[in-house]
Scaffold this motif. Structure first.
Motif: not given
Length: 136
Positions: A58-61, A40-47, A71-72, A51-54
């Motif tokens: 897409n910072v300009r968009t 569950l921890r790995q899944d949560s970190l992946a999620s 996003l926040l 979000v952070a990568t997205e």
């Protein structure tokens, strides 16, 4: 060691085997929880990472459409899920450590008390009959 203990005092052997059974049960329950919690921890970190990568890609968009708040909020929700999991893991480990240490120290006290009572009565095999006079 266990054979000699059984020869010396079958009562102490029974106590030892009972404690081993309890310890193995606690180990297995905590082990299953730790494995499930790690997944569950790995899944949560992946999620959270998604979000952070997205947001970074897409910072300009995000800025152009005014989506910083959404996003926040999404990042905060993912972070709170991870924090909840970490609090659960910490609490479970605290209970496990308390139980393990309490049981191992408690069994030493029980073994000493039981062994002392057996020796005092002369019920332990191999104990000198005048051990209580030699000790006091």
């Amino acid at each position: 060691g266990v054979c000699y203990l059984t020869y010396t005092s079958w009562q102490l052997s029974v106590i030892l085997l009972a404690v081993w059974g309890v310890l193995f049960y606690v180990y297995s329950v905590y082990g299953r929880f730790a494995r499930r919690s790690s997944l569950l921890r790995q899944d949560s970190l992946a999620s959270l990472n998604t979000v952070a990568t997205e947001a970074l890609q897409n910072v300009r968009t995000v800025r152009a459409c005014g989506g910083e708040g959404d996003l926040l909020d999404k990042y905060a929700a993912a972070s709170s899920d991870l924090l909840f999991l970490e609090h659960q893991r910490a609490a479970a480990y605290g209970l496990y450590a308390t139980f393990y240490n309490g049981l191992t120290e408690g069994i030493k006290a029980v073994a000493l008390a039981t062994g002392g009572a057996l020796v005092a009565r002369g019920a332990a095999a191999g104990a000198p009959p005048d051990l209580d006079r030699a000790m006091g």
